[in-house]
Enzyme design. Structure first.
Site, PDB file in Angstrom:
ATOM      1  CE  LYS A  11      -6.230  -9.000  -0.883  1.00 56.75           C
ATOM      2  NZ  LYS A  11      -6.002  -8.695   0.495  1.00 56.75           N
TER       3      LYS A  11
ATOM      4  CE  LYS B  17     -13.008  -4.505   2.376  1.00 55.03           C
ATOM      5  NZ  LYS B  17     -13.610  -4.398   3.704  1.00 55.03           N
TER       6      LYS B  17
ATOM      7  CE  LYS C 138      -4.102  -2.129   1.894  1.00 50.53           C
ATOM      8  NZ  LYS C 138      -5.053  -2.276   2.991  1.00 50.53           N
TER       9      LYS C 138
HETATM   10  P1  TYM Z   1     -10.527  -6.785   5.910  1.00 50.13           P
HETATM   11  O1  TYM Z   1     -11.584  -5.828   6.345  1.00 50.13           O
HETATM   12  O2  TYM Z   1      -9.650  -6.392   4.772  1.00 50.13           O
HETATM   13  O3  TYM Z   1     -11.168  -8.169   5.503  1.00 50.13           O
HETATM   14  C1  TYM Z   1     -12.091  -8.809   6.355  1.00 50.13           C
HETATM   15  C2  TYM Z   1     -11.882 -10.319   6.335  1.00 50.13           C
HETATM   16  O4  TYM Z   1     -12.086 -10.866   5.025  1.00 50.13           O
HETATM   17  C3  TYM Z   1     -10.985 -11.678   4.656  1.00 50.13           C
HETATM   18  N1  TYM Z   1     -10.818 -11.598   3.198  1.00 50.13           N
HETATM   19  C4  TYM Z   1     -10.796 -12.648   2.358  1.00 50.13           C
HETATM   20  N2  TYM Z   1     -10.918 -13.974   2.578  1.00 50.13           N
HETATM   21  C5  TYM Z   1     -10.877 -14.787   1.490  1.00 50.13           C
HETATM   22  N3  TYM Z   1     -10.710 -14.334   0.219  1.00 50.13           N
HETATM   23  C6  TYM Z   1     -10.595 -13.018  -0.044  1.00 50.13           C
HETATM   24  N4  TYM Z   1     -10.464 -12.587  -1.298  1.00 50.13           N
HETATM   25  C7  TYM Z   1     -10.627 -12.109   1.060  1.00 50.13           C
HETATM   26  N5  TYM Z   1     -10.545 -10.751   1.156  1.00 50.13           N
HETATM   27  C8  TYM Z   1     -10.662 -10.470   2.470  1.00 50.13           C
HETATM   28  C9  TYM Z   1      -9.819 -11.076   5.408  1.00 50.13           C
HETATM   29  O5  TYM Z   1      -8.747 -11.989   5.530  1.00 50.13           O
HETATM   30  C10 TYM Z   1     -10.454 -10.732   6.734  1.00 50.13           C
HETATM   31  O6  TYM Z   1     -10.531 -11.868   7.561  1.00 50.13           O
HETATM   32  N6  TYM Z   1      -6.909  -6.274   9.259  1.00 50.13           N
HETATM   33  C11 TYM Z   1      -8.197  -6.884   9.049  1.00 50.13           C
HETATM   34  C12 TYM Z   1      -9.270  -6.420  10.004  1.00 50.13           C
HETATM   35  C13 TYM Z   1      -8.933  -6.571  11.450  1.00 50.13           C
HETATM   36  C14 TYM Z   1      -8.912  -7.788  12.183  1.00 50.13           C
HETATM   37  C15 TYM Z   1      -8.593  -7.414  13.525  1.00 50.13           C
HETATM   38  C16 TYM Z   1      -9.120  -9.122  11.852  1.00 50.13           C
HETATM   39  C17 TYM Z   1      -8.657  -5.578  12.326  1.00 50.13           C
HETATM   40  N7  TYM Z   1      -8.457  -6.077  13.573  1.00 50.13           N
HETATM   41  C18 TYM Z   1      -8.481  -8.394  14.527  1.00 50.13           C
HETATM   42  C19 TYM Z   1      -9.008 -10.083  12.856  1.00 50.13           C
HETATM   43  C20 TYM Z   1      -8.678  -9.720  14.182  1.00 50.13           C
HETATM   44  C21 TYM Z   1      -8.639  -6.521   7.645  1.00 50.13           C
HETATM   45  O7  TYM Z   1      -8.188  -5.571   7.051  1.00 50.13           O
HETATM   46  O8  TYM Z   1      -9.648  -7.234   7.170  1.00 50.13           O
END
Ligand code: TYM
Length: 332
Positions: free
Chosen positions: A195, A198, A112
């Protein structure tokens, strides 16, 4: 019961199929066996500098999607990260335990920040995984269900837990990632080697949970498949077809091998039609349930307020223990 914690960023009007299959459906399943806490991580979303009114709206919408997918406030704690001040407070302490180089090695940060340039990259983006570690450790979490893209961040959370425990005595469990191999990485329909996300790729490659069924069907019909005609699960040679088989299997519960047999000799077109049906069938009740929640914002806010209260009670205990262990003078 072991504790499970996870969260998603409210950075879009709708979650996408990757979020749903990689994370949200796992969250729902784990409620049966775990003490579950699920969070809308709005502080993390500030790293993309959202419009304030849009962020507020998306925070509610994200919570509504958790509920619609089956996160049950009677069994799980559901809340908004910024409602529990302890997240930001523990993040400071953990930031003081994190090496600069260690944080700089996070691949999501590298990707990023490379796109945004040094001036466009904030300190918030840099410390993002430290705040994520705080989210997890604050609840003395055992299990964190996420997609494959969060594996490295989870590793950092584990390292920080171990470091804090070895420096200050046992304070928190070392959390385990719960990554379900089959659905850990759902791919972009238009570019099945990256993948579904968004932030990158074209909108045509994404299936949003709240999309119109016609749009969903059209995107699946136009999904990039591969040369050849044989419907076979082979992520190396046939990433597009394999992604469609993964999506079908995860939503219909039909094993991939059975789908391969069913589509033998029938070509990609038939597969796409059926995948579109399966996706629309799964998402229609979800979309209706989201609309139901959004039509009663007071009820939704009540759920979030109650969740925040329950989360705060746990968070306070952990943060108090940590503050004490690191030598901060009690407020008396
Ligand atoms: P975020 O908001 O980007 O994504 C949310 C969840 O969706 C999963 N994910 C996917 N799984 C499978 N295939 C895909 N193409 C795909 N795209 C997204 C992500 O792995 C995630 O589980 N940093 C985290 C948010 C967060 C978090 C936490 C998670 C903040 N604090 C504490 C767990 C525990 C994030 O950006 O997720």
């Amino acid at each position: 019961r072991p504790r499970v914690f996870s969260g998603m960023q409210p950075t879009a009007d709708s979650l996408h199929l990757g979020n749903y299959l990689g994370a949200l459906t796992q969250w729902v399943a784990l409620q049966d066996t775990h003490d579950a806490i699920y969070c809308v991580v709005d502080l993390h979303a500030l790293t993309v500098a959202p419009d304030p009114a849009v962020l507020r709206e998306r925070t509610r919408r994200t919570a509504a999607q958790y509920l619609a997918a089956g996160v049950d406030p009677a069994r799980s704690v559901l809340f908004v990260q910024s409602h529990v001040a302890e997240h930001a407070e523990l993040a400071w302490v953990l930031g003081c335990l994190t090496g600069y180089g260690e944080a700089a090695r996070m691949t999501q940060f590298k990707d990023k920040s490379a796109k945004q340039g040094a001036e466009g990259t904030t300190v918030g983006l840099f410390t993002y995984p430290v705040l994520m570690a705080a989210d997890i450790l604050l609840y003395r979490t055992n299990v964190v269900p996420v997609g494959e893209d969060q594996r490295q961040h989870l590793e950092l959370s584990r390292d920080l837990a171990q470091r804090m425990n070895s420096r200050y005595g046992p304070l928190v469990p070392v959390p385990e990632a719960h990554i379900v191999r089959e659905v850990a990485k759902i791919y972009d329909l238009a570019d099945p080697t990256s993948k579904m996300s968004k932030s990158n790729g074209s909108v045509n490659g994404i299936i949003e949970l709240l999309d119109d069924p016609k749009v969903i069907a059209k995107r699946i019909r136009s999904a990039v498949t591969d040369t050849g005609t044989e419907v076979r699960f082979d992520p190396e040679a046939k990433p597009g077809v394999s992604n469609l088989l993964t999506i079908h299997s995860a939503l219909s519960g039909t094993p991939v091998a059975e789908l391969e047999d069913r589509f033998a000799g029938r070509g990609y077109g038939h597969l796409k039609v059926e995948v579109a049906d399966v996706v629309v069938e799964a998402l229609t009740p979800l979309r209706e349930a989201v609309e139901g929640w959004l039509a009663q914002p007071e009820k939704l806010d009540d759920v979030l307020a109650e969740g925040a209260e329950r989360a705060r009670a746990i968070a306070r205990g952990t943060l108090g223990d940590v503050y004490d262990a690191v030598g901060l003078l009690p407020a008396g």
